[in-house]
Every structure is written in structure tokens, then in C-alpha cells.
Write an enzyme that holds these catalytic residues in place. Structure first.
Site, PDB file in Angstrom:
ATOM      1  NE  ARG A  36      -5.694   9.455   3.398  1.00  0.00           N
ATOM      2  CZ  ARG A  36      -4.433   9.876   3.020  1.00  0.00           C
ATOM      3  NH1 ARG A  36      -4.268  11.155   2.966  1.00  0.00           N
ATOM      4  NH2 ARG A  36      -3.801   9.112   2.827  1.00  0.00           N
ATOM      5  CE  LYS A  93      -3.520   8.194   6.638  1.00  0.00           C
ATOM      6  NZ  LYS A  93      -4.969   7.162   6.723  1.00  0.00           N
ATOM      7  CD  GLU A 105       5.885  -3.885   3.664  1.00  0.00           C
ATOM      8  OE1 GLU A 105       5.035  -4.699   4.361  1.00  0.00           O
ATOM      9  OE2 GLU A 105       6.254  -2.750   4.263  1.00  0.00           O
ATOM     10  CE  LYS A 140      -3.791   2.356   2.540  1.00  0.00           C
ATOM     11  NZ  LYS A 140      -4.727   2.290   3.511  1.00  0.00           N
ATOM     12  CE  LYS A 197      -6.001   1.962  -0.338  1.00  0.00           C
ATOM     13  NZ  LYS A 197      -6.338   1.668   0.907  1.00  0.00           N
ATOM     14  CB  SER A 235     -11.560   7.058  -3.575  1.00  0.00           C
ATOM     15  OG  SER A 235     -10.319   7.621  -2.842  1.00  0.00           O
ATOM     16  CE1 TYR A 263     -15.042   3.108  -2.419  1.00  0.00           C
ATOM     17  CE2 TYR A 263     -13.186   3.362  -4.107  1.00  0.00           C
ATOM     18  CZ  TYR A 263     -13.646   3.270  -2.763  1.00  0.00           C
ATOM     19  OH  TYR A 263     -12.534   3.435  -1.636  1.00  0.00           O
TER      20      TYR A 263
HETATM   21  C1  PBG Z   1      -7.547   3.078   5.621  1.00  0.00           C
HETATM   22  C2  PBG Z   1      -7.805   3.202   4.032  1.00  0.00           C
HETATM   23  C3  PBG Z   1      -7.666   3.996   3.040  1.00  0.00           C
HETATM   24  C4  PBG Z   1      -8.177   3.520   1.855  1.00  0.00           C
HETATM   25  C5  PBG Z   1      -8.595   2.449   2.381  1.00  0.00           C
HETATM   26  N1  PBG Z   1      -8.149   2.105   3.638  1.00  0.00           N
HETATM   27  C6  PBG Z   1      -6.971   5.598   3.264  1.00  0.00           C
HETATM   28  C7  PBG Z   1      -5.861   5.954   3.660  1.00  0.00           C
HETATM   29  O1  PBG Z   1      -4.957   5.002   3.950  1.00  0.00           O
HETATM   30  O2  PBG Z   1      -5.503   6.978   3.920  1.00  0.00           O
HETATM   31  C8  PBG Z   1      -8.198   4.293   0.626  1.00  0.00           C
HETATM   32  C9  PBG Z   1      -9.125   3.795  -0.143  1.00  0.00           C
HETATM   33  C10 PBG Z   1      -9.680   4.739  -1.412  1.00  0.00           C
HETATM   34  O3  PBG Z   1      -8.756   5.707  -1.620  1.00  0.00           O
HETATM   35  O4  PBG Z   1     -10.467   4.382  -2.008  1.00  0.00           O
HETATM   36  N2  PBG Z   1      -6.403   2.834   6.111  1.00  0.00           N
END
Ligand code: PBG
Length: 337
Positions: free
Chosen positions: A215, A229, A245, A205, A260, A286, A325
Site C-alpha cells: 500500500r 478492508k 470461496e 484473500k 494470499k 509485500s 517480488y
Molecule cells: C489490491 C491488492 C493488494 C495487494 C495486491 N492487490 C492490497 C490490498 O488488498 O490492500 C497486496 C499485495 C502485497 O501486499 O504484496 N486489491
């Protein structure tokens, strides 16, 4: 795939366009297929009854109260979607620095899971493990002196996973990127009689700008503010590190791994699938959805076709399934074609 081409041929004897002349011929030589059963529907749930609140930056996506979520999940199931992932929009007043609401067995996500499993027992339910929907600072873990601490966080995450398993969640999907959390969660689940609950690790990720609309949807954007993050999510410059990982997560007991975001990281999907040959998933996040939809709304691209093409690209890269989605719309298109 994999095999070197045995016969290369040359023009004019060989004409690759011959196989492309008509639909049936193209279908016959198609190397990749996209099925409804490849799609995991990602959804947002909120408090209340009979409420659908549209997510501004994700046209066509709603944040739903549990009753509506169940109704729409039934439709998804009827269209061949095998599983649904549920993300909670926690009311602001329940967010705290230690994200204790994550451990409430009656929190939004657990309530949704129980309702889904009761109405549609054969639809797989996936829950995220991370603290960001519940923390007042918007980080995925506990913050001490401005740093997201690892070992203290995974203690809470394993309890969060247990609470979700008790609610009936089928697949626990840790998205927090703490070190060692897969092993810790596996142990906690096994020790409490949940040996068969599956783990889908968000293994690779990346710290990505593409999470913006998510968010906003779960209300964590304002909590996070200017912070990022990057001390736990992966650096977009790295690829070998993604393999490490994955290797660690598999060793710790992950049943499936995930990459991701999706489209900017197709090379990572390809490498992981080729290196480990394990169930490999990809999350069309998203921001990817938002970009395609926005360009479509402006009339600059055909967003349905662009979305379908993006989903196919994940399969072609080697993904076994896709979190998106757009799952229900895609499944309907696949079935009607
Ligand atoms: C939470 C999480 C996130 C997403 C899925 N789980 C956001 C982040 O890590 O800030 C993002 C999913 C998306 O953007 O569709 N840890």
C-alpha cells in the site's frame, strides 16, 4: 504424498540420516522442487521515463517507469520466469472516489501491458482487478454511506477487466473479494470476444497486516488512512470459508485460484489443493518479503536462504506457482545451482 507410509522401520536398521549424507543423495530423495517456471514476478509501475524509484519498505524492489519495466522483464523472461504481474502507482491527482481512471484504456497499467506484450510476446502478463490503485479512499470498491457496495462495484470491475484484456493482458486476476465478480467478469470478457483470456481468482484473500508495504508502494496507504478492508477480505480465523470461496469462484469460471498472503496461510493452500485439485497459486505478499529482508539487513538471518526456504514451503504445501517480488533473484539462484 498422500499414501500412508508402507514401511516404518526402526533404529538401528533404519537410519534416516543415511539419505542425508551428501548433496547428490539429498537431491535424489528430494520430494519437492522449485523451478523458475513456478515463479510469477510481481512488479510496480509508475509514470515517467527511465525512472527507478526504490520502495523504502521493500529493499531491492523498485517502482519502475514502463521502459525500465520492459528492460527488466526481458531479463526475467531470459531467466525462465513465465509470467509477470503489474501493479500501477497511479498519480494522486488521477485518484477519484469512483476510481474512473481504472477504465482509461491509456492508464498506466494498460500502457505497461501493451509495451510488455510488444517486446516479449511469450511472457504472460497478469493484471489485478480492483479499484484501490485508482480510488481516493483506497478501497477496492465503490463506497456508499461508508460501506463498500458489492453489485455496483462488480459492474465497474468487469469493465476494468475488459479494458485490460483489450490492452493485451493474458490473465485477469480479480483481487477485490466482491461476491460474484468472477462470473460477471467472465461474461463481460466472453461477450466481447475474449473467451481465451484466463481468470486467476484471488479466492482466499485475507484481511491482512502483511499488505502494508504494498500500500505504501502504490501510494494507497495514505488514501486508506485508518480504514480497513474487513467487510470484504476474509477473516484470518477462517479456513472452511476459504473452501467455499474457491468453490464459488470455480463455479463462476475461474481457471486458477489463489491464496494470499502466503506463509501465514500454508494450511489454506494445502486444503484447497487437496480438496479441489485445480491450479492453485499463492502470493508471497509485500510484508512477508519486507520482514525477511529487514531481518537479513540486521544480520539476524540469511535473507536469501530464508526467502528460498519460504518459496519451497509453498511448493511443499501444494502450490503450483508463487507470486513473489523475489522471482528474478530466485530464478537466477535456481539456474546457477
Ligand atoms: C489490491 C491488492 C493488494 C495487494 C495486491 N492487490 C492490497 C490490498 O488488498 O490492500 C497486496 C499485495 C502485497 O501486499 O504484496 N486489491
Amino acid at each position: 504424498m498422500g499414501n500412508k507410509s508402507i514401511f516404518l522401520g526402526s533404529y538401528p536398521t533404519t537410519r534416516l540420516r543415511r539419505n542425508r549424507q551428501n548433496i547428490w543423495g539429498r537431491n535424489l530423495v528430494a520430494e519437492t522442487t522449485l523451478l523458475a517456471s513456478d515463479l510469477i514476478w510481481t512488479t510496480f509501475v509508475r509514470e515517467g521515463n527511465n525512472i527507478t524509484e526504490s520502495v523504502t519498505s521493500m529493499p531491492g524492489v523498485d517502482c519502475m517507469s514502463v521502459d525500465i519495466l520492459v528492460e527488466r522483464a526481458i531479463e526475467a523472461y531470459r531467466n525462465g520466469i513465465p509470467a509477470i504481474a503489474v501493479f500501477p502507482k497511479t498519480p494522486t491527482q488521477l485518484k477519484t472516489p469512483n476510481a474512473i481512471e481504472a477504465l482509461n484504456p491509456n492508464n498506466l497499467v494498460c500502457t505497461a501491458v501493451r509495451a510488455l506484450k510488444k517486446s516479449i510476446p511469450n511472457l504472460g502478463v497478469i493484471c489485478d482487478v480492483a479499484l484501490d490503485p485508482y480510488s481516493s479512499h483506497g478501497q477496492d470498491g465503490l463506497v456508499q454511506n461508508g460501506y463498500v457496495v458489492n453489485d455496483e462495484t462488480i459492474e465497474i470491475l468487469s469493465k476494468q477487466a475488459l479494458v485490460q484484456a483489450e490492452a493485451g493482458c493474458d490473465i485477469i486476476a480479480p483481487s477485490d473479494m466482491m461476491d460474484g465478480r468472477i462470473g460477471e467478469i467472465r461474461q463481460e470478457l466472453d461477450a466481447n470476444g475474449y473467451k481465451n483470456v484466463q481468470l486467476m481468482a484471488y479466492s482466499a484473500k485475507f484481511a491482512s497486516a502483511y499488505y502494508g508495504p504494498f500500500r505504501e508502494a502504490i501510494g494507497s496507504a495514505t488514501n486508506l488512512g485508518e480504514a480497513d478492508k474487513k467487510t470484504y477480505q476474509m477473516d484470518p480465523r477462517n479456513s472452511n470459508e476459504a473452501l467455499r470461496e474457491v468453490a464459488l469462484d470455480l463455479e463462476e469460471g475461474a481457471d486458477m485460484v489463489m491464496v494470499k498472503p502466503g506463509m501465514p496461510y500454508l494450511d489454506i493452500v494445502y486444503r484447497i489443493k487437496n480438496t479441489f485439485a485445480v491450479p492453485t497459486y499463492v502470493y508471497q505478499v509485500s510484508g512477508e518479503y519486507a520482514m525477511i529482508k529487514a531481518a537479513g539487513e540486521k544480520g539476524w538471518i540469511n535473507s536469501d536462504e530464508a526467502l528460498m526456504e519460504s518459496l519451497l514451503s509453498f511448493k511443499r504445501a501444494g502450490a503450483d506457482g508463487i507470486l513473489t517480488y523475489w522471482a528474478v533473484e530466485a530464478a537466477k539462484k535456481i539456474t546457477n545451482n
